[in-house]
Design a protein around this motif. Structure first.
Motif, short mmCIF file in Angstrom:
data_model
loop_
_atom_site.label_atom_id
_atom_site.label_comp_id
_atom_site.label_asym_id
_atom_site.label_seq_id
_atom_site.Cartn_x
_atom_site.Cartn_y
_atom_site.Cartn_z
N TRP A 38 0.84 -1.21 0.00
CA TRP A 38 0.00 0.00 0.00
C TRP A 38 0.87 1.25 0.00
O TRP A 38 0.65 2.17 -0.79
N LEU A 41 2.41 1.78 -3.46
CA LEU A 41 1.46 2.24 -4.48
C LEU A 41 1.04 3.68 -4.20
O LEU A 41 0.84 4.47 -5.11
N TRP A 42 0.92 4.00 -2.93
CA TRP A 42 0.57 5.39 -2.57
C TRP A 42 1.65 6.35 -3.07
O TRP A 42 1.36 7.41 -3.64
N LEU A 45 1.20 6.79 -6.71
CA LEU A 45 0.02 7.61 -7.00
C LEU A 45 0.32 9.09 -6.78
O LEU A 45 -0.08 9.93 -7.58
N LEU A 49 -0.31 11.47 -9.83
CA LEU A 49 -1.35 12.50 -9.73
C LEU A 49 -0.71 13.87 -9.54
O LEU A 49 -1.24 14.87 -10.04
N LEU A 104 -3.00 2.43 -13.56
CA LEU A 104 -3.34 2.47 -12.14
C LEU A 104 -4.18 1.26 -11.76
O LEU A 104 -3.97 0.63 -10.72
N ALA A 105 -5.14 0.91 -12.62
CA ALA A 105 -6.02 -0.22 -12.31
C ALA A 105 -5.21 -1.50 -12.20
O ALA A 105 -5.43 -2.32 -11.30
N ASN A 107 -2.01 -1.90 -11.41
CA ASN A 107 -1.25 -1.90 -10.16
C ASN A 107 -2.16 -2.08 -8.95
O ASN A 107 -1.83 -2.79 -8.00
N GLY A 108 -3.31 -1.42 -8.99
CA GLY A 108 -4.25 -1.53 -7.88
C GLY A 108 -4.75 -2.95 -7.74
O GLY A 108 -4.88 -3.48 -6.64
N LEU A 111 -2.22 -5.33 -6.07
CA LEU A 111 -2.19 -5.17 -4.62
C LEU A 111 -3.45 -5.75 -3.99
O LEU A 111 -3.40 -6.39 -2.93
N TRP A 112 -4.56 -5.57 -4.68
CA TRP A 112 -5.85 -6.05 -4.16
C TRP A 112 -5.84 -7.57 -3.98
O TRP A 112 -6.30 -8.09 -2.97
N ARG A 181 -2.77 -0.27 7.19
CA ARG A 181 -3.46 0.16 5.97
C ARG A 181 -4.57 -0.80 5.57
O ARG A 181 -4.71 -1.16 4.40
N VAL A 182 -5.35 -1.23 6.53
CA VAL A 182 -6.39 -2.19 6.18
C VAL A 182 -7.63 -2.00 7.07
O VAL A 182 -7.52 -1.62 8.23
#
Lengths: 273, 527
Positions: A38, A41-42, A45, A49, A104-105, A107-108, A111-112, A181-182
């Motif tokens: 997390w 990836l943050w 991002l 962004l 992004l999707a 990579n997301g 992690l998901w 982070r959960v």
């Protein structure tokens, strides 16, 4: 016009190359720590962004500053768009946005999968939520006791993943571990789960993040990460104390519950014992 | 007085919507101030009873969304402007229009009763069961407020769809419509389809609580998640009901003040507005990423949610493009409109992490979410309403507002919102949960909370100045000159200010090369 299209095409290509370079696989058999995932990836991002934000922000400032009205009767002189220009100004941005979206999707999603796949050696703890408290049950009648202030505490072994099988006795709550982070909602009628990997000895906040009434902000306690050996010792001592008592129904009910209601929870490997 | 109560004139009804929604806004704003004051320090500060705090949160959320933003944009602005913009003498069903504004007023009165009944609703604007069923708070006030507002909106939606379809001035084609008309059409289509779902959801809560049914009670075979799906099935599209007319308002102002046509008009309408309408109805599950919903639906809705950045991106591109080579005049409405570029950027980009299932596992239900939707929905849309009031002020009142006061109010508002929400966004990433009466477990956030409270006080000052500016302008402002902004749109060119009954001294007809954005050398064909 050509220059713009070229720039846009380069912008579209950038995330794709970045995706290729970030696809390095993790070591075989290692536990994917999704807390670190997390954080990584943050970081990605914020860069991604931030770049979009700076570009759009600068363009906006440029527009707002350089085209100020000079005389009372001045009119704007935005060039009209031909059909081709109009399509280009639609399709090029669409594909630029789409490329970044897909990056992004992807990579997301990676992690998901990690966040929702419970490692086989995870320690299973049954969580019961109620207004306004949490109870943690390790099986065999072993439950975590509240601390001196009556705050709930969740003891976990360092280095071993922990999965929580959660349900609520009354309203919807949500079990949140900010440091890991959960979070996941805890509700009546369904069993939900979340897992995390406690790495460092110490204490972390646990708290409720779904509005549940007057005591909502008072549903907090501590995750206590202790050395694995000490943890096993504690469980053993407590279950030893629990066994002599005629605990047959309780003992039978505790492990059976997740299995019986497991249909509602997504399939995840049970504790590998 | 009688002239106003029984009026079927869309302009008076629009003003009634404005007065009602500003009243709701003022009370909701006071709630926001109380919330920030309460959070200014650890432990109880201005109240020791968490229920008071929860009622403030409930009222602030419900009133801002249902009683201010939606009626402010689709009630006030749409009512006042759409018939004039399309060259019609009134709406298709003027009496139904009058009925819907009074339903809205009853809803506001009902909502305000929150503060006098013994057990006020404390269910948040989301009203999730089983809490909303089990609480001692009087959930029925929430349910009936939603019913009245919803009924009012459905009537408005039918009315305005009919008006735009059948009552355009002779010669006025679809591609010559003001962009604001298009965005309101999109918003009303969403309202018409989805409000009944929300009404059903809250009605089932009412049945569960007062008639002993068990739609959301698992012990008797109900399902908790059913409500959350039904609720967000409406309440996510509601975000676009607010976003679209807000962007429409801003585009009208950007175009007029820069004397430029709308950049890439057709893409903005058919890609931006209608793309948002179509995709906006398929993303609701992103409110349920951590709710225990099945995983495959979360992933599907992650894709649709991420992809909705495309139509919204096209709208933003049109906003920026409209300024290119313009002739920008900076007055109060333009300052608000220009600030929107940054609010949308801040609010839109922070939405992208939230569209990703994996990110929300940490971010959902924190101050990050709260700050995100305040930027993109709360502040952006509030500023759009304010911009609209200033922009059409000469038309509505026949007078000019005081430019200095207007700009001062804007400055305080813009500084205030950023001082408030930037620190809150930051502590949200650090893990500060929403809807907390106290934050004893996070003492490290007290400093940020204090800064946010200072910001809220700045906003309060800015809002007070803004409302004084309007009242002062309406009573004692200078007489407005004809077409003060030099607009080409029908509401400015063919009317007297304020327009009388029937809107136009002579009903307008338009030619094929007319456009509300015929600036410079442009005609409708070249855009």
């Amino acid at each position: 016009m050509k220059k713009w299209v070229f720039t846009a095409a380069m912008m579209a290509a950038a995330p794709l190359t970045a995706m290729a370079s970030s696809a390095a696989p993790a070591a075989e058999g290692a536990i994917h720590d999704h807390t670190e995932g997390w954080n990584n990836l943050w970081g990605h991002l914020v860069l991604d962004l931030g770049a979009i934000g700076v570009v759009f922000g600068l363009i906006s400032i440029y527009m707002l500053v350089s085209f100020v009205r000079k005389s009372e009767n001045e009119e704007g002189s935005l060039p009209g768009l031909s059909l081709g220009g109009s399509l280009a100004w639609t399709l090029v941005p669409v594909f630029v946005f789409l490329a970044d979206d897909m990056y992004l999707a992807a990579n997301g999603f990676k992690l998901w999968i990690n966040q929702r796949t419970v490692p086989v050696n995870a320690r299973e703890v049954k969580l019961t939520a109620m207004m306004y408290n949490w109870e943690f049950d390790y099986g065999n009648g072993v439950v975590a006791e509240a601390d001196a202030n009556g705050r709930p505490q969740l003891f976990v072994p360092q280095g071993q993943p922990v999965v929580l099988r959660m349900h609520s006795e009354d309203v919807v709550h949500s079990f949140f571990l900010p440091d890991y982070r959960v979070k996941e909602d805890v509700m009546p009628g369904r069993i939900t789960y979340e897992w995390f990997l406690p790495k460092q000895i110490g204490e972390n906040v646990l708290t409720c993040t779904e509005y549940c009434g007057v005591g909502h902000s008072n549903m907090f306690g501590k995750v206590k990460v202790i050395p694995a050996a000490k943890f096993e010792e504690m469980i053993l001592a407590k279950s030893g104390a629990a066994t002599p008592a005629p605990a047959a129904p309780a003992e039978g009910a505790a492990p059976a519950a997740p299995a019986a209601e497991g249909a509602a929870a997504p399939a995840a490997p049970a504790a590998g014992k | 007085m009688k002239d106003w109560i029984f009026s079927t004139d869309h302009k008076r009804i629009g003003i009634l919507y404005l007065v009602g929604s500003i009243a709701a806004f003022a009370v909701a704003g006071i709630m926001a101030l109380l919330i920030r004051l309460e959070q200014s320090g650890l432990g109880p500060t201005i109240t020791s009873d968490a229920t008071n705090y929860n009622v403030w949160l409930y009222f602030h959320g419900a009133a801002m969304i249902l009683a201010f933003l939606i009626p402010g944009l689709t009630g006030f602005l749409a009512n006042y402007l759409i018939p004039i913009m399309i060259g019609a003498h009134d709406v298709a069903f003027p009496r139904i229009n009058s009925f819907s504004v009074w339903l809205f007023w009853f809803a506001i009165v009902l909502a305000l009763l929150t503060f006098v009944i013994p057990d006020p609703p404390d269910v948040m604007w989301t009203g999730y069961p089983p809490y909303s069923v089990q609480t001692a708070g009087n959930t029925s006030f929430y349910v009936f407020t939603v019913h009245l507002m919803g009924f009012s909106s459905i009537l408005g939606a039918v009315n305005f769809l009919c008006t735009v379809i059948y009552m355009r001035a002779p010669g006025l084609g679809w591609n010559q419509l003001n962009i604001f008309v298009w965005t309101v059409l999109g918003a009303f289509v969403l309202q018409l389809i989805f409000i009944p779902v929300l009404a059903a959801a809250v009605t089932l809560v009412l049945f569960d609580k007062y008639f002993g049914t068990a739609f959301f009670a698992p012990a008797q075979g109900g399902d908790v998640l059913l409500y959350q799906n039904l609720f967000w099935f409406y309440s996510h599209p509601a975000v676009y009901v607010i976003l679209l007319p807000a962007i429409g308002t801003i585009l009208e102002i950007l175009s007029t003040m820069s004397r430029n046509p709308i950049f890439n008009y057709k893409t903005c309408v058919y890609g931006g507005v209608w793309g948002t309408v179509v995709l906006g109805s398929d993303v609701w599950a992103h409110h349920l990423y951590v709710s225990g919903l099945v995983d495959w639906l979360r992933i599907g809705m992650m894709m649709t949610t991420i992809i909705i950045s495309i139509p919204v991106g096209l709208l933003v591109l049109t906003m920026v493009g409209t300024l290119y080579k313009g002739s920008i005049q900076y007055n109060t409405p333009m300052l608000y409109a220009a600030s929107e570029l940054f609010l949308i950027l801040a609010g839109g980009l922070t939405g992208i992490p939230l569209s990703m299932t994996s990110m929300t596992l940490h971010l959902s239900e924190t101050y990050f979410v709260m700050a995100h939707f305040h930027y993109i929905m709360g502040i952006m849309a509030t500023f759009a309403v304010f911009a609209g009031v200033y922009f059409w002020f000469p038309l509505m009142t026949g007078r000019m507002y005081n430019e200095t006061l207007g700009k001062l109010g804007f400055l305080l508002n813009f500084i205030g919102v950023n001082v408030t929400f930037a620190p809150l966004m930051w502590i949200g990433v650090e893990g500060m949960p929403r809807r907390y009466f106290d934050y004893a477990m996070f003492p490290q956030f007290e400093g940020a909370m204090k800064i946010a409270t200072v910001g809220a006080l700045i906003i309060a000052l800015g809002m007070a100045i803004t409302i004084i500016t309007w009242i002062h302008g309406a009573i004692a402002g200078e007489k407005a000159p004809h077409n003060p902004w030099g607009s080409k749109s029908l509401e400015w060119t063919h009317t007297v200010y304020p327009p009388g009954a029937g809107n136009f001294p002579t009903p307008p007809t338009v030619s094929a090369d007319w456009s509300p954005y015929n600036y410079g050398k442009h005609t409708a064909h070249t855009i």
